[in-house]
Design an enzyme around this catalytic site. Structure first.
Site, PDB file in Angstrom:
ATOM      1  N   CYS A 175      40.668  73.221  76.226  1.00  0.00           N
ATOM      2  CA  CYS A 175      41.386  73.748  77.470  1.00  0.00           C
ATOM      3  C   CYS A 175      40.412  74.656  78.253  1.00  0.00           C
ATOM      4  O   CYS A 175      39.081  74.638  78.163  1.00  0.00           O
ATOM      5  CB  CYS A 175      42.483  74.759  76.759  1.00  0.00           C
ATOM      6  SG  CYS A 175      41.508  76.311  75.872  1.00  0.00           S
TER       7      CYS A 175
ATOM      8  N   CYS B 163      38.450  77.512  77.037  1.00  0.00           N
ATOM      9  CA  CYS B 163      37.427  77.004  76.182  1.00  0.00           C
ATOM     10  C   CYS B 163      36.383  76.554  76.975  1.00  0.00           C
ATOM     11  O   CYS B 163      35.258  76.624  76.792  1.00  0.00           O
ATOM     12  CB  CYS B 163      37.794  75.809  75.319  1.00  0.00           C
ATOM     13  SG  CYS B 163      39.014  76.212  74.106  1.00  0.00           S
TER      14      CYS B 163
END
Length: 76
Positions: free
Chosen positions: A10, A13
């Protein structure tokens, strides 16, 4: 030094990975940065919320994007 960035990929991340890379560069430390996307591997590392940063097997940050200063303090 082995640093694992745990997360499914994501935006948080990805941001965490950039923060970790910047911290490693700022400290001038030789480190291997590995992206871990497998949920079973997260659990094995003791991570149940992402993003997470694991340094040499120790969970340093979980469930949020760390500040660069936090990462630098955790890798010294």
């Amino acid at each position: 030094m082995d640093i694992k960035i745990c997360g499914p990929g994501c935006a948080s991340c990805e941001k965490t990975q950039k923060v970790v890379e910047a911290a490693v560069a700022a400290k001038g430390i030789a480190a291997t940065i590995i992206k871990v996307k497998d949920f079973q591997e997260f659990a094995r590392l003791g991570v149940f919320s992402t993003p997470a940063v694991v340094v040499d097997g120790q969970v340093k940050c979980v469930g949020r994007v760390p500040k660069q200063s936090e990462v630098e303090g955790g890798i010294s």
